[in-house]
Design an enzyme around this catalytic site. Structure first.
Site, PDB file in Angstrom:
ATOM      1  N   GLU A 188      37.216  40.779  40.851  1.00 55.82           N
ATOM      2  CA  GLU A 188      36.529  40.203  39.846  1.00 55.82           C
ATOM      3  C   GLU A 188      35.054  39.862  40.004  1.00 55.82           C
ATOM      4  OE1 GLU A 188      39.214  37.228  38.192  1.00 55.82           O
ATOM      5  OE2 GLU A 188      40.111  38.713  36.968  1.00 55.82           O
ATOM      6  N   GLU A 268      46.630  42.615  36.863  1.00 51.95           N
ATOM      7  CA  GLU A 268      47.012  41.340  36.665  1.00 51.95           C
ATOM      8  C   GLU A 268      47.404  41.245  35.289  1.00 51.95           C
ATOM      9  OE1 GLU A 268      44.119  38.249  37.956  1.00 51.95           O
ATOM     10  OE2 GLU A 268      44.039  38.967  39.867  1.00 51.95           O
TER      11      GLU A 268
END
Length: 404
Positions: A188, A268
């Site tokens: 990320e 996710e």
């Protein structure tokens, strides 16, 4: 999982009517790659979609790895995601530990022997609500170091670590007969302020050097254009992550902006949420999770459920968020398997969703772990704090003008 062609030739020996058989086995090479034309993965030449769950080996004692992995397999998963926390293995510079509860290779081999593939996330930064996102504290001895950037001091430490870790990983890649089908670079990164593409390019080059050109390298970012723009570079396949209450179509549209063709991936899909000290335990309704999972699978997308089992922040490995909010010891996450590895209603509800899209294994599921009431546990004084300073800080005292 391997395919074999056995070729036999029988020759007759003229002496005494003796016959002999000469045979050898040719093993087909494993392949795992992105099929852009059909917007899917190809595993050994066949279309493939992974349905995965996250388990952090660093949050589950080695004794329980097999139990947790088998429960994940019996639910119908065909892969697991796991992070590699750098500071878990290199607590002190150049002192690497990969045994006991830190035996990464054993964990990966367990997954393989159970029939699960692996999506590996070796960082160097992993987040995961882990102490310093997996970065070792000793990096901060360089007072002006810029983490997660092209800063030479930071890159030197990263290279030193990856030069040890990645050679251990290479034999376990799928194309080498292991379980690892893809490897995530950073984590990320688009949410970080630096947006340093030279740093990401350095990592891609480093990973390719050690892992070769065949392995699928990818990035994962939150599903916004800015995040993915800063979080990926050429050489990485851009995936996104998002929770069960978000607009799934719009989230995948962000991925399609950067990857017009190729497999849809949610790295996710959150099955619960993290806790903070002083707050109530976070709970996400099972119906919310199953509805989102059904939608994602109905779109033909690949998905990883984060977390499938949260586990425990042993020692001081719990992290914190900004503004400062620390994670507690428990990383239960309201996941399908509880912190103790127990089966939950959410586990069985997710299994019912997966049944709609693939066959789930037949047979008994390992039961929840037995509990025992130990009664009062007496504590014995060992040392006072001042006597333990060399243990708590083996590198010696730290001097600073400013509070640490």
């Amino acid at each position: 999982m391997a395919s074999f062609e056995t070729v036999c030739y029988i020759c007759a020996l003229l002496f005494g009517g003796i016959f002999c058989t000469l045979s050898w086995t040719v093993t087909a090479k494993h392949t795992f790659q992105i099929d852009y034309e059909n917007s899917c993965f190809k595993k050994d030449g066949e279309s493939f979609r992974y349905i995965s769950g996250s388990i952090h080996y660093s949050r589950v004692p080695r004794y329980y790895w097999k139990d947790r992995i088998l429960k994940m397999y019996m639910l119908g998963l065909n892969a697991v995601h796991t992070y590699v926390p750098w500071n878990f293995h290199e607590v002190m510079p150049k002192k690497f530990v990969f045994d006991g509860d830190k035996d990464l290779e054993h964990f990966l081999q367990l997954a393989n022997s159970t029939g699960l593939l692996v999506i590996l996330r070796p960082g160097p930064f992993i987040d995961a609500e882990w102490d310093m996102g997996g970065l070792p504290a000793w990096i901060l001895k360089k007072s002006n170091v810029v983490l997660r950037s092209s800063d030479p001091d930071y890159l030197a430490a990263v290279d030193q670590w990856m030069n040890v870790l990645l050679p251990k990983i290479r034999p376990l890649l799928y194309n080498n007969g292991g379980p690892i089908i893809s490897v995530q670079v950073e984590n990320e990164y688009g949410s970080y302020f630096a947006c340093d593409h030279d740093y990401l390019r350095h990592l891609v080059k480093l990973f390719r050097y050690h892992l070769g050109d065949e392995v699928v390298l990818f990035s994962t970012d939150g599903s916004s254009l800015h995040n993915v723009q800063c979080g990926t570079v050429d050489g990485l396949y851009a995936a996104v992550d998002f929770g069960p209450t978000e607009n799934i179509t719009k989230c995948f549209e962000v991925q399609r902006h950067f990857e017009p063709k190729g497999p849809l991936i949610n790295s996710e899909l959150y099955t619960g949420w993290l806790d903070h000290w002083g707050e109530k335990h976070q709970v996400v309704a099972t119906s919310v999770i199953t509805r989102a999972l059904d939608t994602v699978l109905g779109l033909g997308a690949n998905v990883n459920m984060y977390m499938f089992i949260g586990g425990t922040n042993f020692g001081y490995w719990n992290g914190a968020n900004t503004p400062y909010a620390a994670q507690p010891t428990s990383y239960d996450y309201d996941a399908p398997l509880s912190e103790a590895g127990d089966l939950t209603d959410k586990y069985f509800a997710i299994r019912d969703v997966i049944r709609k899209y693939k066959k789930v294994p037949y047979g008994p599921i390992p039961p929840s772990v037995p509990k025992f009431a130990y009664g009062p546990v007496p504590l014995k004084k060992l040392h006072i704090l001042s006597e333990m300073l060399d243990v708590l800080c083996p590198s010696g005292p730290v001097t600073s003008v400013y509070p640490l």
